[in-house]
Write a protein that holds these residues in place. Structure first.
Motif, PDB file in Angstrom:
ATOM      1  N   HIS A   1     -59.071  -4.926 -38.326  1.00  0.00           N
ATOM      2  CA  HIS A   1     -57.767  -5.277 -38.905  1.00  0.00           C
ATOM      3  C   HIS A   1     -56.966  -4.004 -39.129  1.00  0.00           C
ATOM      4  CE1 HIS A   1     -54.611  -6.605 -41.469  1.00  0.00           C
ATOM      5  NE2 HIS A   1     -55.113  -6.012 -42.538  1.00  0.00           N
ATOM      6  N   GLN A   2     -55.692  -4.038 -38.754  1.00  0.00           N
ATOM      7  CA  GLN A   2     -54.840  -2.856 -38.850  1.00  0.00           C
ATOM      8  C   GLN A   2     -54.221  -2.779 -40.242  1.00  0.00           C
ATOM      9  OE1 GLN A   2     -54.477  -0.661 -35.691  1.00  0.00           O
ATOM     10  NE2 GLN A   2     -56.411  -1.758 -35.958  1.00  0.00           N
ATOM     11  N   ALA A   3     -54.985  -2.233 -41.179  1.00  0.00           N
ATOM     12  CA  ALA A   3     -54.542  -2.153 -42.574  1.00  0.00           C
ATOM     13  C   ALA A   3     -53.610  -0.966 -42.764  1.00  0.00           C
ATOM     14  CB  ALA A   3     -55.753  -2.051 -43.499  1.00  0.00           C
ATOM     15  N   ASN A   4     -54.146   0.229 -42.685  1.00  0.00           N
ATOM     16  CA  ASN A   4     -53.367   1.464 -42.648  1.00  0.00           C
ATOM     17  C   ASN A   4     -54.289   2.572 -42.157  1.00  0.00           C
ATOM     18  OD1 ASN A   4     -54.663   2.901 -44.916  1.00  0.00           O
ATOM     19  ND2 ASN A   4     -53.584   1.446 -46.239  1.00  0.00           N
ATOM     20  N   ARG A   5     -53.704   3.712 -41.834  1.00  0.00           N
ATOM     21  CA  ARG A   5     -54.486   4.783 -41.211  1.00  0.00           C
ATOM     22  C   ARG A   5     -55.638   5.244 -42.098  1.00  0.00           C
ATOM     23  NH1 ARG A   5     -51.090   9.822 -39.689  1.00  0.00           N
ATOM     24  NH2 ARG A   5     -50.672   8.685 -37.752  1.00  0.00           N
ATOM     25  N   MET A   6     -55.379   5.410 -43.391  1.00  0.00           N
ATOM     26  CA  MET A   6     -56.417   5.921 -44.295  1.00  0.00           C
ATOM     27  C   MET A   6     -57.629   4.991 -44.326  1.00  0.00           C
ATOM     28  SD  MET A   6     -56.078   6.873 -48.354  1.00  0.00           S
ATOM     29  CE  MET A   6     -54.701   7.970 -47.985  1.00  0.00           C
ATOM     30  N   ILE A   7     -57.380   3.695 -44.478  1.00  0.00           N
ATOM     31  CA  ILE A   7     -58.476   2.728 -44.524  1.00  0.00           C
ATOM     32  C   ILE A   7     -59.215   2.681 -43.200  1.00  0.00           C
ATOM     33  CG2 ILE A   7     -58.985   0.252 -44.629  1.00  0.00           C
ATOM     34  CD1 ILE A   7     -56.863  -0.001 -46.804  1.00  0.00           C
ATOM     35  N   ASN A   8     -58.472   2.569 -42.102  1.00  0.00           N
ATOM     36  CA  ASN A   8     -59.118   2.402 -40.808  1.00  0.00           C
ATOM     37  C   ASN A   8     -59.890   3.644 -40.367  1.00  0.00           C
ATOM     38  OD1 ASN A   8     -56.980   0.221 -40.908  1.00  0.00           O
ATOM     39  ND2 ASN A   8     -57.952  -0.281 -38.968  1.00  0.00           N
ATOM     40  N   GLU A   9     -59.352   4.818 -40.666  1.00  0.00           N
ATOM     41  CA  GLU A   9     -60.061   6.048 -40.305  1.00  0.00           C
ATOM     42  C   GLU A   9     -61.316   6.223 -41.142  1.00  0.00           C
ATOM     43  OE1 GLU A   9     -59.731   9.012 -38.002  1.00  0.00           O
ATOM     44  OE2 GLU A   9     -59.305   7.057 -37.135  1.00  0.00           O
ATOM     45  N   THR A  10     -61.264   5.833 -42.410  1.00  0.00           N
ATOM     46  CA  THR A  10     -62.449   5.927 -43.261  1.00  0.00           C
ATOM     47  C   THR A  10     -63.553   5.008 -42.745  1.00  0.00           C
ATOM     48  OG1 THR A  10     -61.089   6.451 -45.197  1.00  0.00           O
ATOM     49  CG2 THR A  10     -63.333   5.702 -45.603  1.00  0.00           C
ATOM     50  N   ILE A  11     -63.196   3.792 -42.366  1.00  0.00           N
ATOM     51  CA  ILE A  11     -64.178   2.850 -41.821  1.00  0.00           C
ATOM     52  C   ILE A  11     -64.768   3.385 -40.521  1.00  0.00           C
ATOM     53  CG2 ILE A  11     -64.425   0.570 -40.771  1.00  0.00           C
ATOM     54  CD1 ILE A  11     -62.349  -0.442 -42.813  1.00  0.00           C
ATOM     55  N   ARG A  12     -63.918   3.891 -39.642  1.00  0.00           N
ATOM     56  CA  ARG A  12     -64.404   4.406 -38.357  1.00  0.00           C
ATOM     57  C   ARG A  12     -65.394   5.558 -38.562  1.00  0.00           C
ATOM     58  NH1 ARG A  12     -63.709   8.493 -34.998  1.00  0.00           N
ATOM     59  NH2 ARG A  12     -62.119   9.482 -36.314  1.00  0.00           N
ATOM     60  N   ARG A  13     -65.056   6.476 -39.452  1.00  0.00           N
ATOM     61  CA  ARG A  13     -65.918   7.629 -39.685  1.00  0.00           C
ATOM     62  C   ARG A  13     -67.222   7.235 -40.353  1.00  0.00           C
ATOM     63  NH1 ARG A  13     -60.899  11.375 -41.768  1.00  0.00           N
ATOM     64  NH2 ARG A  13     -60.129  12.006 -39.705  1.00  0.00           N
ATOM     65  N   LYS A  14     -67.167   6.295 -41.290  1.00  0.00           N
ATOM     66  CA  LYS A  14     -68.396   5.847 -41.941  1.00  0.00           C
ATOM     67  C   LYS A  14     -69.355   5.216 -40.937  1.00  0.00           C
ATOM     68  CE  LYS A  14     -67.391   5.154 -46.837  1.00  0.00           C
ATOM     69  NZ  LYS A  14     -67.529   4.211 -47.969  1.00  0.00           N
ATOM     70  N   LEU A  15     -68.813   4.553 -39.945  1.00  0.00           N
ATOM     71  CA  LEU A  15     -69.642   3.916 -38.929  1.00  0.00           C
ATOM     72  C   LEU A  15     -70.008   4.872 -37.791  1.00  0.00           C
ATOM     73  CD1 LEU A  15     -67.861   0.454 -38.749  1.00  0.00           C
ATOM     74  CD2 LEU A  15     -70.222   0.851 -39.467  1.00  0.00           C
ATOM     75  N   GLY A  16     -69.406   6.071 -37.790  1.00  0.00           N
ATOM     76  CA  GLY A  16     -69.706   7.046 -36.748  1.00  0.00           C
ATOM     77  C   GLY A  16     -69.246   6.622 -35.368  1.00  0.00           C
ATOM     78  N   LEU A  17     -68.078   5.988 -35.295  1.00  0.00           N
ATOM     79  CA  LEU A  17     -67.578   5.470 -34.023  1.00  0.00           C
ATOM     80  C   LEU A  17     -66.612   6.454 -33.379  1.00  0.00           C
ATOM     81  CD1 LEU A  17     -66.823   1.799 -35.155  1.00  0.00           C
ATOM     82  CD2 LEU A  17     -68.879   2.649 -34.006  1.00  0.00           C
ATOM     83  N   PRO A  18     -66.679   6.638 -32.057  1.00  0.00           N
ATOM     84  CA  PRO A  18     -65.725   7.507 -31.375  1.00  0.00           C
ATOM     85  C   PRO A  18     -64.333   6.870 -31.335  1.00  0.00           C
ATOM     86  CG  PRO A  18     -67.146   6.420 -29.773  1.00  0.00           C
ATOM     87  CD  PRO A  18     -67.690   6.078 -31.133  1.00  0.00           C
ATOM     88  N   VAL A  19     -63.305   7.703 -31.367  1.00  0.00           N
ATOM     89  CA  VAL A  19     -61.924   7.216 -31.398  1.00  0.00           C
ATOM     90  C   VAL A  19     -61.626   6.302 -30.221  1.00  0.00           C
ATOM     91  CG1 VAL A  19     -59.505   7.925 -31.308  1.00  0.00           C
ATOM     92  CG2 VAL A  19     -61.130   9.239 -32.677  1.00  0.00           C
ATOM     93  N   GLU A  20     -62.142   6.636 -29.037  1.00  0.00           N
ATOM     94  CA  GLU A  20     -61.821   5.867 -27.840  1.00  0.00           C
ATOM     95  C   GLU A  20     -62.382   4.442 -27.877  1.00  0.00           C
ATOM     96  OE1 GLU A  20     -65.305   8.656 -26.819  1.00  0.00           O
ATOM     97  OE2 GLU A  20     -63.390   8.765 -27.921  1.00  0.00           O
ATOM     98  N   LYS A  21     -63.308   4.160 -28.777  1.00  0.00           N
ATOM     99  CA  LYS A  21     -63.849   2.817 -28.886  1.00  0.00           C
ATOM    100  C   LYS A  21     -63.162   1.984 -29.967  1.00  0.00           C
ATOM    101  CE  LYS A  21     -68.573   2.664 -27.145  1.00  0.00           C
ATOM    102  NZ  LYS A  21     -69.942   2.171 -27.468  1.00  0.00           N
ATOM    103  N   VAL A  22     -62.206   2.584 -30.663  1.00  0.00           N
ATOM    104  CA  VAL A  22     -61.555   1.898 -31.784  1.00  0.00           C
ATOM    105  C   VAL A  22     -60.046   1.895 -31.548  1.00  0.00           C
ATOM    106  CG1 VAL A  22     -61.349   1.761 -34.292  1.00  0.00           C
ATOM    107  CG2 VAL A  22     -63.409   2.756 -33.271  1.00  0.00           C
ATOM    108  N   PRO A  23     -59.528   0.923 -30.794  1.00  0.00           N
ATOM    109  CA  PRO A  23     -58.090   0.886 -30.492  1.00  0.00           C
ATOM    110  C   PRO A  23     -57.261   0.605 -31.740  1.00  0.00           C
ATOM    111  CG  PRO A  23     -59.157  -1.129 -29.754  1.00  0.00           C
ATOM    112  CD  PRO A  23     -60.253  -0.207 -30.185  1.00  0.00           C
TER     113      PRO A  23
END
Length: 346
Positions: free
Chosen positions: A262-284
């Motif tokens: 869900h596209q909440a905001n950059r701060m939330i989405n980046e925190t979730i991505r980093r916590k999960l250790g996901l590469p940027v290219e896999k998270v559109p």
């Protein structure tokens, strides 16, 4: 935690529609707050949003998305057994918007049609609801319409969109795995407190007010959002839920082609991505250009960023929506040969 698996459900197609009107968070605001807006845009990552015309309802956008999808799928309308609308922006308090769209789309009277009131987590919950009906065998072809009209001139976050997703019964379809959760103790974090039976609208709720001259005017009928509570909830609940779903489905992160949040905001989405250790290219992401489109943000992001990739062969996606309720849900599914038209502007 409510995990489950649905079989015999094929993801046949999806279409997304947004208004033509583009609103800039940087230039379409009062000059006195432009510097503040520039800082805000850097933090939330939303520069432009889509805002419906005064005459446009969410249902108009969803109607256009559905018409385009049905044309591409070449589905006969008399074959559609169910129409589920998940929105917090109904045409009227009553009757349900789904009933109106059932007639407007020319669907038969035998089509099951009803509304579900849910926002940012709407898509996984809606997929599970319609998918369960399809998996049971009674519904052979069904439509899920998700979205909201939630943009305002004052809010730099929300955008408008309507989407349509087609599911059909197919014995050879790969399984869909779900993890769906709710926590009503946090209902005040995102709330429209006025207008229901708990607090009917009074004249006092329509009088504009603001705490100081640097803040925008607001009314009692406006949405109230506790940003700190939403940030804490999203970043603490979503990552472990995603991990739990992957474990339940016995799927590794490397096996998933794309993680769509869900596209909440950059701060939330980046925190979730980093916590999960996901590469940027896999998270559109579509935050920069489309903002937070509420329950439509997952299909809008898939349409804008992935429709060409998804048309190129089988892909495994993990979809995660979270927000109002509080509620959060994730779905792990494979998409192969689905129909995904380009983004529609209406």
């Amino acid at each position: 935690m409510a995990t489950s698996t649905l079989n015999n459900v094929r993801f046949a197609g999806m279409a997304s529609c947004v208004p033509k009107r583009v609103v800039s968070n940087l230039t379409d605001c009062r000059p006195a707050i432009r510097a503040e807006r520039e800082r805000l845009v850097r933090n939330i990552g939303i520069e432009t949003r889509r805002m419906a015309a005064e005459w446009q309802c969410f249902s108009d956008l969803a109607f256009d998305a559905t018409e385009a999808l049905l044309e591409r799928l070449q589905w006969k309308r008399e074959e559609i057994d169910a129409l589920i609308v998940v929105t917090q922006s109904p045409d009227y308090p009553i009757p349900s918007t789904a009933i109106i769209l059932q007639d407007r789309l020319g669907l038969p009277n035998s089509t099951i049609a009803f509304d579900v009131n849910l926002g940012c987590s709407a898509y996984p919950f809606g997929l599970h609801l319609l998918g369960s009906m399809v998996a049971a065998g009674g519904v052979k072809k069904g439509l899920l319409l998700v979205g909201d009209r939630s943009s305002t001139n004052e809010s730099p976050i929300f955008s408008d969109a309507g989407t349509a997703t087609a599911l059909e019964f197919c014995p050879d379809a790969p399984p869909m795995h779900f993890d769906l959760n709710s926590d009503g103790s946090g209902y005040k974090a995102i709330i429209l407190p006025v207008g229901g039976h708990r607090e009917p609208i009074g004249i006092q709720h329509l009088v504009p007010f603001r705490d100081n001259e640097d803040e925008p005017w607001q009314r009692g009928t406006d949405l109230q959002l506790d940003g700190t509570a939403v940030l804490s909830f999203s970043t603490q609940r979503v990552p472990p839920a995603v991990e739990s779903l992957l474990q339940y489905a016995n799927v590794g992160k490397d096996d998933v082609d794309y993680f769509v949040f869900h596209q909440a905001n950059r701060m939330i989405n980046e925190t979730i991505r980093r916590k999960l250790g996901l590469p940027v290219e896999k998270v559109p992401s579509t935050l920069h250009d489309f903002g937070n489109t509420s329950g439509a943000s997952l299909p809008v992001t898939m349409t804008v960023r992935l429709n060409k990739e998804l048309a190129g062969g089988r892909k495994q996606l993990l979809l995660s929506g979270f927000g109002i309720g509080l509620s959060w849900g994730s779905c792990l599914l494979e998409i192969d040969g689905a129909c995904l038209p380009d983004l529609i502007e209406s």
